[in-house]
Design a protein around this motif. Structure first.
Motif, PDB file in Angstrom:
ATOM      1  N   ALA A 118      24.649  47.375 -42.833  1.00 60.22           N
ATOM      2  CA  ALA A 118      25.624  47.434 -41.745  1.00 60.22           C
ATOM      3  C   ALA A 118      26.577  46.252 -41.781  1.00 60.22           C
ATOM      4  N   GLN A 119      26.024  45.094 -42.069  1.00 59.94           N
ATOM      5  CA  GLN A 119      26.783  43.847 -42.034  1.00 59.94           C
ATOM      6  C   GLN A 119      27.793  43.771 -43.174  1.00 59.94           C
ATOM      7  N   ILE A 160      23.206  55.324 -41.489  1.00 59.51           N
ATOM      8  CA  ILE A 160      24.205  54.399 -40.924  1.00 59.51           C
ATOM      9  C   ILE A 160      25.629  54.933 -41.035  1.00 59.51           C
ATOM     10  N   MET A 201      28.561  53.107 -38.998  1.00 58.77           N
ATOM     11  CA  MET A 201      29.411  52.115 -39.651  1.00 58.77           C
ATOM     12  C   MET A 201      30.402  52.723 -40.636  1.00 58.77           C
ATOM     13  N   ARG A 252      30.250  51.237 -46.209  1.00 57.70           N
ATOM     14  CA  ARG A 252      29.019  50.436 -46.189  1.00 57.70           C
ATOM     15  C   ARG A 252      27.861  51.220 -46.815  1.00 57.70           C
ATOM     16  N   ALA A 307      20.848  47.964 -37.163  1.00 56.27           N
ATOM     17  CA  ALA A 307      22.183  48.055 -37.760  1.00 56.27           C
ATOM     18  C   ALA A 307      23.273  47.744 -36.732  1.00 56.27           C
ATOM     19  N   LEU A 308      23.161  48.301 -35.526  1.00 52.63           N
ATOM     20  CA  LEU A 308      24.178  48.057 -34.493  1.00 52.63           C
ATOM     21  C   LEU A 308      24.207  46.582 -34.101  1.00 52.63           C
ATOM     22  N   PHE A 350      25.918  44.669 -36.869  1.00 52.16           N
ATOM     23  CA  PHE A 350      27.323  45.090 -37.041  1.00 52.16           C
ATOM     24  C   PHE A 350      28.244  44.381 -36.045  1.00 52.16           C
ATOM     25  N   GLN A 386      38.413  45.630 -42.757  1.00 53.41           N
ATOM     26  CA  GLN A 386      36.960  45.606 -42.637  1.00 53.41           C
ATOM     27  C   GLN A 386      36.319  44.675 -43.665  1.00 53.41           C
ATOM     28  N   ALA A 390      34.825  53.312 -40.382  1.00 55.22           N
ATOM     29  CA  ALA A 390      34.176  52.283 -39.556  1.00 55.22           C
ATOM     30  C   ALA A 390      33.159  52.862 -38.584  1.00 55.22           C
ATOM     31  N   ARG A 423      32.876  52.025 -32.943  1.00 54.62           N
ATOM     32  CA  ARG A 423      34.131  51.269 -32.741  1.00 54.62           C
ATOM     33  C   ARG A 423      35.263  52.202 -32.339  1.00 54.62           C
TER      34      ARG A 423
END
Lengths: 268, 268, 268
Positions: free
Chosen positions: B75-76, B107, B111, B115, B205-206, B209, C76, C244, C248
């Motif tokens: 996620a990051q 994810i 995201m 990712r 993950a959230l 993120f 991103q 994304a 978001r």
């Protein structure tokens, strides 16, 4: 103000080029040169805006600026080429290798290990390229981590820090203990980066990282606690613009305003 | 508490080293060794804090911890070396290859594809390095995507999920439909990762993120809905600290507190 | 709606594959093919959701969609392979090379130089791979930067923009001046990307970047100011989902709703 500030575009470029050369030697010109093929104006903006407008300002010296840059880039992630350039520049303007490493260790409690580990990998390469060798220190502190952490937490963050720990007692007391023991007992107690520079690094890194406004509030307060002036805090935020853009900095300025108002201090 | 927790620094290191070895075999020691040249204390912090303090805690087993780590890192972003290490560790502690892939597919709705695609590229390399081969399943579900999505949405998120979809009717109804059909109809219905693990992955993950507090609120509630205890939710958040730092986790704890209070449940 | 939207899964895949081929030629099929070994359903989701559901929608043409994608990916970070793919696709559907570069220069004031510089590096490689050569323009504008910046700020952001600058006078007046001179005087005045496309790029990039809600609010308003309809703004936000994720975008929809309500306009 506007007239003075905007007259002589040539002088902004020349001033920027001089500061770029002062901070990074011949590598600076190479970056600008490398953009001539498809984005020459982007290279001009680096010189005029990042160096002519921002780096040439008073309020922080070049070592403080390069440490703040390294922190912002490491925190942000996905900026390895820029991190390489600015770790090199930090050494060029007189930051000690151990201070660079220390700034990267410092961001672990704020952004986690991956960002720090990858940045240390970049630092290793820069040290090798420059032929830098040094004996990295190993911290020995026989005192109880929780006690020394609490002492440092109060010294740096004041009452706000204790309130954060206290507020965790009902839901995640061990998390509060980890903040005390690891962030303050282990990391903040290390003597190889001054408290002032630790707060420059913290404020720059949190601003670039994003979505951490409550912690930015505590650490802008902490920056004042360790002797940075309100104007230097604002200067650190302005310094982050070329690395993370205006929006996050504008929001950080809003946080700084609240802190300054609560304390009755002014940025200028 | 403080005294017990901080006595015997040697034991934290030893405990950490044992857990590091248990999760990642010989690769763990190699990471610590690789830091001896310029940042030996950073290697010590990995062992003592990440493994001695965090991984050795009760509340989540090592497979759950490694899946949460993989999710937080993916996620990051910009953590490919760590993702390589922890996908390998996940397999080492018994996570099935398909579960790793499934966590990465999971994810996507949170995201986005980039990712997930880049993390799948890392997983492919780890699978090849370990000689892992498997027949990836292909989902066949003849039911109407919208109907099965709505059913799953209600099962996972309860009333909150329906309210989100309803609130989009005035401005972006198709966006609400995509949430139902894609997130819940396509992804959440896949049987190769349990609902509990999906929520561990989602919450980790959230949190890593950032800037998604409303969704974290819904999905901490969903974690409770699928059978995770409040203490396990808190444990998942604490687990993210070594990967995304204290600030985002502290803010996620604030979100968890609100959810727990609304439901009248307690973390311990 | 649900029935029509979800009937014929085959047709979503076929429609997606056609749009994927239209936007990226043979490279699109190669991405899907490359996932067959360990995550075939992820490849299917790219085709069905990103292309069959999102890219095939009305409201934005494929050039606008690819420019928005490039902006979201560059903002991103850590998406170099996807940026390579979509810069190639942007050229494939008729975006001019200079517009691609211009979109990347445009994100500097919003996300900083590192994201833009790394994306320009990717663009250079794509241009070389495609044999694209062009003479990059160099901006010459003898007018005072502050005056031309103020004029453009009012034209784009209206009263809101001036209020932001005014609000900085007490704490960081030079930061306000830099916004005027650099963001609006230097970047927004460049003629090689239309104001409409600049706002598509801005809204997509801010949404993907995260933690910049106040600026997203101003720039959704600015998007309406330069002639985008509320429906096109919503469409741009929906377009960002595959890059994304939903959270978001859902939060950005909340910001858009406030702007639309204040202006008394509707998305459909």
């Amino acid at each position: 103000m506007a007239a003075a500030a905007t007259s002589g575009a040539g002088s902004r470029y020349e001033r920027g080029l001089a500061v770029l050369h002062e901070t990074s030697g011949r590598r600076g010109a190479a970056v600008v040169e490398s953009l001539r093929d498809i984005a020459p104006d982007l290279g001009r903006f680096v010189v005029e805006f990042a160096y002519g407008d921002v780096y040439s300002r008073a309020g922080l010296d070049l070592r403080e600026r390069e440490l703040s840059t390294v922190a912002a880039l490491a925190a942000q992630g996905d900026a390895a080429p820029q991190l390489d350039f600015h770790i090199d520049a930090a050494l060029h303007v007189g930051v000690r290798p151990q201070e660079v490493v220390e700034a990267l260790i410092h961001i672990v409690p704020f952004m986690g290990f991956p960002r720090a580990l990858n940045a240390v990998g970049v630092a290793r390469k820069v040290f090798e390229d420059r032929g830098v060798t040094f004996e990295p220190p190993v911290m020995k502190d026989p005192r109880d981590r929780y006690l020394r952490g609490t002492q440092k937490l109060v010294e740096i963050d004041g009452q706000h820090g204790l309130e954060v720990i206290e507020s965790l007692k009902d839901i995640a007391p061990d998390l509060g203990r980890f903040v005390v023991e690891f962030t303050f007992g282990d990391v903040y107690h290390r003597p190889w980066l001054s408290p002032r520079r630790r707060q420059l690094v913290t404020v720059a890194a949190l601003t670039a990282f994003g979505d951490v406004a409550p912690q930015l509030r505590v650490h802008i307060g902490a920056a004042l606690n360790v002797g940075l002036s309100p104007a230097q805090v604002v200067e650190t935020l302005i310094h982050v613009v070329p690395y993370a853009g205006f929006p996050r900095v504008l929001n950080a300025i809003g946080v700084a305003r609240e802190v300054f108002e609560q304390r009755g201090v002014h940025a200028h």
